[in-house]
Design a protein around this motif. Structure first.
Motif, PDB file in Angstrom:
ATOM      1  N   UNK A  98       0.821  -1.214   0.000  1.00 33.33           N
ATOM      2  CA  UNK A  98       0.000   0.000   0.000  1.00 33.33           C
ATOM      3  C   UNK A  98       0.855   1.264   0.000  1.00 33.33           C
ATOM      4  N   UNK A  99       2.031   1.224   0.663  1.00 34.70           N
ATOM      5  CA  UNK A  99       2.932   2.374   0.600  1.00 34.70           C
ATOM      6  C   UNK A  99       3.324   2.663  -0.843  1.00 34.70           C
ATOM      7  N   UNK A 100       3.643   1.618  -1.574  1.00 37.41           N
ATOM      8  CA  UNK A 100       4.047   1.773  -2.972  1.00 37.41           C
ATOM      9  C   UNK A 100       2.875   2.229  -3.823  1.00 37.41           C
ATOM     10  N   UNK A 101       1.703   1.652  -3.614  1.00 36.71           N
ATOM     11  CA  UNK A 101       0.535   1.995  -4.420  1.00 36.71           C
ATOM     12  C   UNK A 101       0.102   3.436  -4.188  1.00 36.71           C
ATOM     13  N   UNK A 102       0.279   3.964  -2.986  1.00 37.92           N
ATOM     14  CA  UNK A 102      -0.055   5.365  -2.730  1.00 37.92           C
ATOM     15  C   UNK A 102       0.885   6.294  -3.494  1.00 37.92           C
ATOM     16  N   UNK A 103       2.166   5.934  -3.573  1.00 39.09           N
ATOM     17  CA  UNK A 103       3.105   6.759  -4.330  1.00 39.09           C
ATOM     18  C   UNK A 103       2.800   6.737  -5.822  1.00 39.09           C
ATOM     19  N   UNK A 104       2.227   5.648  -6.303  1.00 36.36           N
ATOM     20  CA  UNK A 104       1.870   5.530  -7.714  1.00 36.36           C
ATOM     21  C   UNK A 104       0.426   5.941  -7.978  1.00 36.36           C
ATOM     22  N   UNK A 105      -0.247   6.478  -6.950  1.00 36.65           N
ATOM     23  CA  UNK A 105      -1.627   6.955  -7.082  1.00 36.65           C
ATOM     24  C   UNK A 105      -2.579   5.820  -7.481  1.00 36.65           C
ATOM     25  N   UNK A 106      -2.388   4.651  -6.842  1.00 35.15           N
ATOM     26  CA  UNK A 106      -3.252   3.503  -7.068  1.00 35.15           C
ATOM     27  C   UNK A 106      -4.097   3.242  -5.826  1.00 35.15           C
ATOM     28  N   UNK A 107      -5.188   2.502  -5.992  1.00 35.37           N
ATOM     29  CA  UNK A 107      -6.057   2.166  -4.868  1.00 35.37           C
ATOM     30  C   UNK A 107      -5.346   1.232  -3.901  1.00 35.37           C
ATOM     31  N   UNK A 108      -5.688   1.358  -2.631  1.00 38.68           N
ATOM     32  CA  UNK A 108      -5.077   0.525  -1.608  1.00 38.68           C
ATOM     33  C   UNK A 108      -5.624  -0.901  -1.663  1.00 38.68           C
ATOM     34  N   UNK A 109      -4.773  -1.852  -1.291  1.00 32.07           N
ATOM     35  CA  UNK A 109      -5.189  -3.239  -1.138  1.00 32.07           C
ATOM     36  C   UNK A 109      -5.820  -3.379   0.245  1.00 32.07           C
ATOM     37  N   UNK A 110      -6.969  -4.044   0.382  1.00 30.11           N
ATOM     38  CA  UNK A 110      -7.601  -4.172   1.713  1.00 30.11           C
ATOM     39  C   UNK A 110      -6.645  -4.790   2.721  1.00 30.11           C
ATOM     40  N   UNK A 111      -6.805  -4.361   3.970  1.00 30.41           N
ATOM     41  CA  UNK A 111      -5.917  -4.836   5.033  1.00 30.41           C
ATOM     42  C   UNK A 111      -6.014  -6.345   5.222  1.00 30.41           C
ATOM     43  N   UNK A 112      -7.224  -6.896   5.071  1.00 31.12           N
ATOM     44  CA  UNK A 112      -7.373  -8.343   5.253  1.00 31.12           C
ATOM     45  C   UNK A 112      -6.700  -9.136   4.135  1.00 31.12           C
ATOM     46  N   UNK A 113      -6.371  -8.462   3.017  1.00 32.70           N
ATOM     47  CA  UNK A 113      -5.668  -9.139   1.919  1.00 32.70           C
ATOM     48  C   UNK A 113      -4.157  -8.990   2.010  1.00 32.70           C
ATOM     49  N   UNK A 114      -3.682  -8.358   3.056  1.00 32.23           N
ATOM     50  CA  UNK A 114      -2.239  -8.245   3.262  1.00 32.23           C
ATOM     51  C   UNK A 114      -1.598  -7.029   2.645  1.00 32.23           C
ATOM     52  N   UNK A 115      -2.375  -5.994   2.341  1.00 31.53           N
ATOM     53  CA  UNK A 115      -1.795  -4.815   1.703  1.00 31.53           C
ATOM     54  C   UNK A 115      -0.876  -4.013   2.595  1.00 31.53           C
ATOM     55  N   UNK A 116      -1.035  -4.121   3.913  1.00 33.81           N
ATOM     56  CA  UNK A 116      -0.213  -3.345   4.848  1.00 33.81           C
ATOM     57  C   UNK A 116       0.885  -4.183   5.490  1.00 33.81           C
ATOM     58  N   UNK A 117       1.113  -5.393   5.002  1.00 34.09           N
ATOM     59  CA  UNK A 117       2.152  -6.236   5.583  1.00 34.09           C
ATOM     60  C   UNK A 117       3.533  -5.784   5.131  1.00 34.09           C
ATOM     61  N   UNK A 118       4.495  -5.851   6.042  1.00 35.53           N
ATOM     62  CA  UNK A 118       5.887  -5.554   5.737  1.00 35.53           C
ATOM     63  C   UNK A 118       6.644  -6.886   5.673  1.00 35.53           C
ATOM     64  N   UNK A 119       7.193  -7.180   4.518  1.00 30.82           N
ATOM     65  CA  UNK A 119       7.810  -8.470   4.251  1.00 30.82           C
ATOM     66  C   UNK A 119       9.320  -8.314   4.101  1.00 30.82           C
ATOM     67  N   UNK A 120      10.024  -9.445   4.233  1.00 35.52           N
ATOM     68  CA  UNK A 120      11.465  -9.449   4.010  1.00 35.52           C
ATOM     69  C   UNK A 120      11.792 -10.503   2.975  1.00 35.52           C
ATOM     70  N   UNK A 121      12.954 -10.370   2.389  1.00 35.65           N
ATOM     71  CA  UNK A 121      13.362 -11.296   1.342  1.00 35.65           C
ATOM     72  C   UNK A 121      13.585 -12.697   1.924  1.00 35.65           C
ATOM     73  N   UNK A 122      13.295 -13.715   1.128  1.00 35.53           N
ATOM     74  CA  UNK A 122      13.401 -15.091   1.589  1.00 35.53           C
ATOM     75  C   UNK A 122      12.029 -15.648   1.844  1.00 35.53           C
ATOM     76  N   UNK A 123      11.387 -16.164   0.796  1.00 36.96           N
ATOM     77  CA  UNK A 123      10.025 -16.701   0.872  1.00 36.96           C
ATOM     78  C   UNK A 123       9.002 -15.649   1.313  1.00 36.96           C
ATOM     79  N   UNK A 124       9.388 -14.363   1.276  1.00 41.47           N
ATOM     80  CA  UNK A 124       8.475 -13.263   1.590  1.00 41.47           C
ATOM     81  C   UNK A 124       7.779 -13.483   2.932  1.00 41.47           C
ATOM     82  N   UNK A 125       8.572 -13.788   3.981  1.00 39.75           N
ATOM     83  CA  UNK A 125       8.029 -14.012   5.309  1.00 39.75           C
ATOM     84  C   UNK A 125       7.669 -12.700   5.958  1.00 39.75           C
ATOM     85  N   UNK A 126       6.649 -12.693   6.776  1.00 39.66           N
ATOM     86  CA  UNK A 126       6.286 -11.491   7.504  1.00 39.66           C
ATOM     87  C   UNK A 126       7.433 -11.061   8.405  1.00 39.66           C
ATOM     88  N   UNK A 127       7.559  -9.755   8.590  1.00 39.99           N
ATOM     89  CA  UNK A 127       8.654  -9.221   9.385  1.00 39.99           C
ATOM     90  C   UNK A 127       8.589  -9.716  10.821  1.00 39.99           C
TER      91      UNK A 127
END
Length: 448
Positions: A372-401
Motif C-alpha cells: 500500500x505504501x508503494x501503491x499510494x506513491x503511484x496513485x493507485x487504490x489501496x489493497x484491503x488490510x485483510x488481503x495483506x496490503x499493509x504487511x511488511x515483508x522481508x526477502x526469503x520466501x516473503x516471510x512477515x517481518x
C-alpha cells in the motif's frame, strides 16, 4: 527602547529608496538605455518562461496541512478549516492553483508576495486575497512595531475600506524573497536590470534590423547640392525599406552613391549575444537552460539529472519560504506545535518507470515499504488490510517481518525432538514390561 526606535528611524532615512519595501530606486533606466520594469521584463521570452515555470511548479504541487499524532507519525488534518482553504479554494473567486500561481509571480517579479487574511469572530482564517506588491509598504511605527500600508484600487475585491489602509502583521500573509534586512525581499528583476536591459536592447535591435529590410543603414551621397533631402530619403525608404523589399535592386540617379555605415550582425556577434543573455536570465532565476528551450548543452544522459537538481536547488528553497511563512501567519500559537504545512515534491523527484520499479522492489523485499505504501506513491487504490496490503515483508520466501527467524526456530525444535522420542520409547517399554513382571510373581506365589 529609545535607542531601538532611533535605529529603525535611521534605517528608513536614506532617500535612495534602497531600504525596506521602497526598492523602486532599482527599477527604471539601465546602462543599455532601456527602461526595465517588472512588466517590460515580462515581454522578454526568457523572463516570461522562467516566471511561468516556477509559478506553475509551486501552484501545481500538492499542498496539505498535517498534524502530529500521539504515536509520533503524521496524518492529513482534513477536518481543519485551513486544509480546504489552501488545498482547494482560498477565496470564492480563485482556485488554489491560481492563488499560488499569482503569489509566486509577485514573488519572482517584485521579491515579495502579500495576501490579506480574512478571519471570523473566532479568529479562524476564512479567506485569503492576493495584494499587489507595488502598492504595499512595509514599515515600523514609533514603537518599533511592524505594520503594512496598502494603497487600494477599484479593480480589487472590496475587502478593505479606504484608499490607504494600514494592516497589522496578523492580517497579512507575507512571503519575502531574498533581502537585506530579513523583513522585505528585493526584486530579482530590479537587481539584475542591466542584464535584462541588454537583452531588451538586443531584441529591439534585431526587430529594427529586419524592419529596415535586413540592410544596414547608410548614406546617400550627391555630388551637388540637394534641394529637398527629405523627399529623397522618403523615396528611398518607401522603395527599399521593410523586410518585404529586402534584396531589391536599387537604381541611383543624378550621381547618387550609397555608402553603408554599420557593421553586419555577424561581425557584432548578434546571435551569440542573444544566446548569452538567455543564459544570464536563466541564471537569475536558477532555471536549467533546457527548461526554457535551450538544449545546446543538454543530452539524454544529463537532462534527467538537471531536472532533479531543479527540484533540489531551485524549488526547495521557494517551498521552504512558503511553508514557514504560512505556518507563521496562518496558524494560531497553540497550533504551531501540532500542525504544519507541507508541499509534496515526491512526484517531481521520481525517475523513469523502470528506475521506480527497481527502487520499489528493493524497498519491498527489505521490509521498509508495504504494498500500500508503494501503491499510494503511484496513485493507485489501496489493497484491503485483510488481503495483506499493509504487511511488511522481508526477502526469503516473503516471510512477515514479525515472523523473521521462524526457520531457525523450527530447526532447533527438530534437533531436540529425537531425545524426547527416546525418552517416550523407554517409558513405553518400561510400561510394557510391568505386566510381565507382575504375572511372573503371581506364578511364583501359586500354591503347590
Amino acid at each position: 527602547m529609545s535607542i531601538f526606535n532611533r535605529w529603525f528611524r535611521g534605517r528608513d532615512a536614506p532617500k535612495d529608496s534602497t531600504t525596506g519595501s521602497s526598492y523602486r530606486f532599482f527599477f527604471g533606466g539601465t546602462t543599455s538605455g532601456k527602461t526595465v520594469t517588472e512588466r517590460s521584463a515580462m515581454q522578454m521570452t526568457a523572463v516570461y518562461s522562467c516566471v511561468r515555470i516556477l509559478s506553475e511548479a509551486i501552484a501545481g504541487l500538492p499542498l496539505h496541512l498535517y498534524r502530529y499524532t500521539d504515536t509520533g507519525s503524521k496524518e492529513k488534518a482534513i477536518d481543519h478549516p485551513l486544509y480546504t482553504l489552501l488545498h482547494d479554494e482560498p477565496n470564492p473567486e480563485m482556485t488554489s492553483f491560481v492563488f499560488r500561481e499569482t503569489l509566486m509571480t509577485h514573488l519572482l517579479l517584485w521579491g515579495n508576495a502579500y495576501a490579506q487574511i480574512i478571519r471570523n469572530g473566532k479568529g479562524e482564517v476564512v479567506a485569503l486575497y492576493p495584494l499587489m506588491p507595488n502598492r504595499m509598504t512595509v514599515d515600523r511605527d514609533e514603537n518599533g512595531q511592524l505594520y503594512y500600508e496598502y494603497q487600494t484600487s477599484q479593480d480589487e475585491a472590496h475587502t478593505m475600506k479606504g484608499s490607504l489602509v494600514r494592516l497589522s502583521p496578523h492580517d497579512v500573509l507575507h512571503i519575502p524573497g531574498l533581502g537585506f534586512d530579513g523583513l522585505v525581499g528585493y526584486s530579482p528583476i530590479a537587481m539584475a536590470k542591466n542584464s535584462i536591459g541588454m537583452a531588451i536592447a538586443c531584441e529591439e535591435y534585431g526587430a529594427k534590423f529586419f524592419a529596415n529590410g535586413a540592410t544596414p543603414g547608410g548614406i546617400l551621397e550627391h555630388p551637388g547640392v540637394v534641394k529637398d533631402p527629405e523627399r529623397i530619403r522618403e523615396s528611398w525608404n518607401s522603395a527599399f525599406g521593410g523586410s518585404a523589399n529586402s534584396n531589391k535592386v536599387a537604381v541611383l540617379e543624378e550621381g547618387l552613391k550609397y555608402t553603408p555605415i554599420s557593421i553586419s550582425p555577424e561581425q557584432a556577434q548578434f546571435l551569440e549575444t542573444r544566446k548569452f543573455q538567455i543564459d544570464e536570465i536563466a541564471r537569475i532565476f536558477r532555471i536549467p537552460p533546457h527548461m526554457i528551450g535551450d538544449l545546446e548543452k543538454s543530452s539524454f544522459s544529463n537532462i534527467e539529472q538537471q531536472s532533479l537538481e531543479f527540484v533540489k536547488y531551485t524549488l526547495d528553497p521557494w517551498v521552504s519560504r512558503w511553508e514557514q511563512s504560512m505556518r507563521r501567519a496562518l496558524l494560531r500559537p497553540e497550533e504551531k506545535a501540532e500542525y504544519f504545512f507541507k508541499f509534496n515534491v515526491d512526484g517531481l523527484l521520481r525517475g523513469d518507470y523502470q528506475s521506480r520499479m527497481n527502487g520499489y522492489a528493493t524497498a519491498r523485499q527489505n521490509g521498509w515499504m508495504s504494498a500500500n505504501d508503494i501503491r499510494e506513491l503511484e496513485n493507485l487504490d489501496r489493497i484491503p488490510e485483510e488481503s495483506g496490503g499493509d504487511l511488511y515483508l522481508i526477502n526469503g520466501n516473503m516471510t512477515k517481518l514479525e515472523d523473521a527467524g521462524i526457520f531457525a526456530a523450527s530447526a532447533s525444535t527438530q534437533e531436540e525432538q529425537p531425545d524426547e522420542e527416546q525418552e517416550s520409547t523407554e517409558q513405553s517399554e518400561e510400561e510394557s514390561q510391568e505386566p510381565e513382571q507382575s504375572s511372573n510373581l503371581r506364578e511364583r506365589r501359586k500354591p503347590l
